[in-house]
Design a protein around this motif. Structure first.
Motif, PDB file in Angstrom:
ATOM      1  N   ALA A 110      -9.515   2.780   7.833  1.00 51.54           N
ATOM      2  CA  ALA A 110      -9.684   3.992   8.644  1.00 51.54           C
ATOM      3  C   ALA A 110      -8.379   4.406   9.316  1.00 51.54           C
ATOM      4  N   GLY A 111      -7.556   3.414   9.680  1.00 50.83           N
ATOM      5  CA  GLY A 111      -6.328   3.715  10.403  1.00 50.83           C
ATOM      6  C   GLY A 111      -5.105   3.869   9.520  1.00 50.83           C
ATOM      7  N   THR A 112      -5.300   3.974   8.215  1.00 50.48           N
ATOM      8  CA  THR A 112      -4.166   3.971   7.285  1.00 50.48           C
ATOM      9  C   THR A 112      -3.932   5.343   6.660  1.00 50.48           C
ATOM     10  N   ASP A 113      -2.706   5.806   6.768  1.00 47.96           N
ATOM     11  CA  ASP A 113      -2.244   7.013   6.084  1.00 47.96           C
ATOM     12  C   ASP A 113      -0.843   6.726   5.569  1.00 47.96           C
ATOM     13  N   MET A 114      -0.726   6.553   4.255  1.00 52.92           N
ATOM     14  CA  MET A 114       0.540   6.146   3.659  1.00 52.92           C
ATOM     15  C   MET A 114       1.235   7.268   2.899  1.00 52.92           C
ATOM     16  N   ILE A 115       0.811   8.493   3.116  1.00 59.58           N
ATOM     17  CA  ILE A 115       1.370   9.600   2.345  1.00 59.58           C
ATOM     18  C   ILE A 115       2.892   9.659   2.470  1.00 59.58           C
ATOM     19  N   THR A 116       3.388   9.564   3.687  1.00 57.49           N
ATOM     20  CA  THR A 116       4.837   9.689   3.895  1.00 57.49           C
ATOM     21  C   THR A 116       5.597   8.512   3.304  1.00 57.49           C
ATOM     22  N   VAL A 117       5.130   7.289   3.580  1.00 53.59           N
ATOM     23  CA  VAL A 117       5.888   6.113   3.101  1.00 53.59           C
ATOM     24  C   VAL A 117       5.783   5.964   1.588  1.00 53.59           C
ATOM     25  N   THR A 118       4.609   6.247   1.023  1.00 52.79           N
ATOM     26  CA  THR A 118       4.449   6.110  -0.425  1.00 52.79           C
ATOM     27  C   THR A 118       5.293   7.138  -1.171  1.00 52.79           C
ATOM     28  N   SER A 119       5.481   8.308  -0.582  1.00 50.35           N
ATOM     29  CA  SER A 119       6.301   9.334  -1.239  1.00 50.35           C
ATOM     30  C   SER A 119       7.768   8.916  -1.336  1.00 50.35           C
ATOM     31  N   GLY A 120       8.145   7.870  -0.616  1.00 54.24           N
ATOM     32  CA  GLY A 120       9.508   7.367  -0.711  1.00 54.24           C
ATOM     33  C   GLY A 120       9.690   6.262  -1.734  1.00 54.24           C
ATOM     34  N   LEU A 121       8.610   5.824  -2.368  1.00 55.00           N
ATOM     35  CA  LEU A 121       8.706   4.747  -3.346  1.00 55.00           C
ATOM     36  C   LEU A 121       9.409   5.211  -4.618  1.00 55.00           C
ATOM     37  N   ARG A 122      10.247   4.331  -5.153  1.00 59.94           N
ATOM     38  CA  ARG A 122      10.925   4.585  -6.422  1.00 59.94           C
ATOM     39  C   ARG A 122      10.848   3.301  -7.243  1.00 59.94           C
ATOM     40  N   LEU A 123       9.760   3.165  -7.984  1.00 57.29           N
ATOM     41  CA  LEU A 123       9.558   1.994  -8.834  1.00 57.29           C
ATOM     42  C   LEU A 123       8.524   2.345  -9.890  1.00 57.29           C
ATOM     43  N   PRO A 124       8.445   1.575 -10.986  1.00 64.52           N
ATOM     44  CA  PRO A 124       7.422   1.848 -11.991  1.00 64.52           C
ATOM     45  C   PRO A 124       6.027   1.761 -11.391  1.00 64.52           C
ATOM     46  N   ALA A 125       5.203   2.753 -11.702  1.00 62.97           N
ATOM     47  CA  ALA A 125       3.862   2.802 -11.120  1.00 62.97           C
ATOM     48  C   ALA A 125       2.899   3.443 -12.099  1.00 62.97           C
ATOM     49  N   MET A 126       1.669   2.952 -12.086  1.00 62.33           N
ATOM     50  CA  MET A 126       0.593   3.542 -12.872  1.00 62.33           C
ATOM     51  C   MET A 126      -0.650   3.618 -12.010  1.00 62.33           C
ATOM     52  N   GLY A 127      -1.339   4.752 -12.075  1.00 61.80           N
ATOM     53  CA  GLY A 127      -2.617   4.908 -11.413  1.00 61.80           C
ATOM     54  C   GLY A 127      -3.755   4.796 -12.411  1.00 61.80           C
ATOM     55  N   ILE A 128      -4.862   4.224 -11.970  1.00 62.43           N
ATOM     56  CA  ILE A 128      -6.068   4.142 -12.787  1.00 62.43           C
ATOM     57  C   ILE A 128      -7.227   4.712 -11.975  1.00 62.43           C
ATOM     58  N   ALA A 129      -8.004   5.596 -12.589  1.00 65.58           N
ATOM     59  CA  ALA A 129      -9.156   6.205 -11.931  1.00 65.58           C
ATOM     60  C   ALA A 129     -10.388   6.047 -12.809  1.00 65.58           C
ATOM     61  N   GLY A 130     -11.554   6.086 -12.182  1.00 64.45           N
ATOM     62  CA  GLY A 130     -12.826   6.083 -12.900  1.00 64.45           C
ATOM     63  C   GLY A 130     -13.464   7.461 -12.811  1.00 64.45           C
ATOM     64  N   SER A 131     -13.960   7.957 -13.934  1.00 67.91           N
ATOM     65  CA  SER A 131     -14.466   9.334 -13.974  1.00 67.91           C
ATOM     66  C   SER A 131     -15.667   9.547 -13.065  1.00 67.91           C
ATOM     67  N   GLU A 132     -16.412   8.473 -12.753  1.00 70.58           N
ATOM     68  CA  GLU A 132     -17.604   8.589 -11.914  1.00 70.58           C
ATOM     69  C   GLU A 132     -17.436   7.865 -10.587  1.00 70.58           C
ATOM     70  N   ASP A 133     -16.201   7.763 -10.136  1.00 69.54           N
ATOM     71  CA  ASP A 133     -15.908   7.056  -8.887  1.00 69.54           C
ATOM     72  C   ASP A 133     -16.327   7.910  -7.695  1.00 69.54           C
ATOM     73  N   GLY A 134     -17.268   7.400  -6.906  1.00 64.08           N
ATOM     74  CA  GLY A 134     -17.733   8.121  -5.736  1.00 64.08           C
ATOM     75  C   GLY A 134     -16.995   7.756  -4.464  1.00 64.08           C
ATOM     76  N   SER A 135     -16.083   6.804  -4.532  1.00 63.44           N
ATOM     77  CA  SER A 135     -15.309   6.388  -3.357  1.00 63.44           C
ATOM     78  C   SER A 135     -13.910   6.994  -3.346  1.00 63.44           C
ATOM     79  N   THR A 136     -13.220   6.871  -4.465  1.00 66.61           N
ATOM     80  CA  THR A 136     -11.871   7.442  -4.601  1.00 66.61           C
ATOM     81  C   THR A 136     -11.857   8.244  -5.910  1.00 66.61           C
ATOM     82  N   PRO A 137     -12.294   9.486  -5.864  1.00 71.68           N
ATOM     83  CA  PRO A 137     -12.430  10.289  -7.086  1.00 71.68           C
ATOM     84  C   PRO A 137     -11.106  10.449  -7.827  1.00 71.68           C
ATOM     85  N   PRO A 138     -11.181  10.800  -9.105  1.00 65.32           N
ATOM     86  CA  PRO A 138      -9.961  10.920  -9.909  1.00 65.32           C
ATOM     87  C   PRO A 138      -8.886  11.808  -9.285  1.00 65.32           C
TER      88      PRO A 138
END
Length: 266
Positions: free
Chosen positions: A188-216
């Motif tokens: 609840a207390g986490t917002d990483m938008i600013t710090v994550t936008s500064g990352l420079r490293l290999p990254a891959m995201g994975i999403a589930g098409s029917e995810d009701g918690s963190t949608p695609p």
């Protein structure tokens, strides 16, 4: 069983694969433990890769110190475990809450992390009011009070017709209610938008098409913060595609590892 004293929390962890291999660290979601990764690990190479997974504090066999927790504490636990195991240049695979830990750890200790797989997660998940409602419900009625709604968000409609659903519901409801609430406070207390936008490293995201918690779309927006990041959508899966579609999940993970030369052929 392996047990590590991280300071104010004691962590249960497990090692599989090749002890001399390139390290891959897995971090579980809220309401699960290190068994979340069983089906994927069965499908990964036994040589060339060293797999480390652990129960986040408040979950599984790890201790549940008094809460609420901050995300910083969850990140520090993981950092200390990796230092204890002398892990460097690992690929970190985090799902949901574990994906938030991955982001924070990569920002804090880039010497530990050479690549991240951010699965079914976001830089910010939900809002304080939403999480506080769930905390109140668990405080009043235990995890059982939120279990059915959680299963709806976690799994696809097809998976709800299987007998296996009950196993995952059992895993959820047998977690520590205090630890569960304390970790919800951290999210609840986490917002990483600013710090994550500064990352420079290999990254891959994975999403589930029917995810009701963190949608695609949430996962796609997260990966847009990291230049050059990849994105994979797994269909017929909800919040835990490593459970519903382990073959595809393992394939995507191996392609990522191969693409950065992490493992036997690197």
């Amino acid at each position: 069983m392996n047990w590590f004293d991280a300071g104010d929390a004691q962590l249960h962890w497990r090692e599989d694969g090749d002890p001399d291999g390139a390290p891959v660290v897995f971090s579980n979601s809220l309401g699960t433990d290190l068994r979340l990764w069983d089906f994927v690990l069965e499908r990964l190479p036994k040589k060339g890769l060293r797999y480390i997974r652990y129960d986040t504090r408040g979950h599984g066999l790890s201790s549940s110190p008094d809460g609420p927790y901050g995300m910083g504490a969850l990140i520090t636990d993981t950092e200390r475990l990796m230092d204890h195991l002398e892990l460097k240049d690992a690929v970190f695979v985090g799902l949901s809450m574990g994906g938030m830990i991955a982001q924070g750890l990569a920002v804090k200790r880039l010497d530990l992390i050479r690549g991240v797989v951010l699965s079914n997660t976001g830089a910010k998940i939900g809002n304080a009011d939403m999480w506080n409602e769930r905390i109140d419900a668990v405080t009043a009625g235990g995890i059982e009070a939120v279990a059915d709604a959680t299963m709806e968000r976690w799994f696809s409609k097809a998976f709800h017709e299987t007998a296996e659903l009950q196993m995952w519901r059992n895993m959820l409801t047998r977690q520590s209610a205090e630890g569960y609430n304390a970790c919800m406070s951290a999210i609840a207390g986490t917002d990483m938008i600013t710090v994550t936008s500064g990352l420079r490293l290999p990254a891959m995201g994975i999403a589930g098409s029917e995810d009701g918690s963190t949608p695609p779309d949430m996962v796609r927006e997260l990966m847009g913060l990291i230049p050059g990041a990849g994105y994979e959508l797994i269909r017929k899966a909800g919040h835990l595609p490593c459970v519903e579609q382990p073959d595809l999940y393992a394939q995507h993970l191996m392609r990522f590892l191969d693409s950065i030369g992490h493992g036997t052929d690197g």
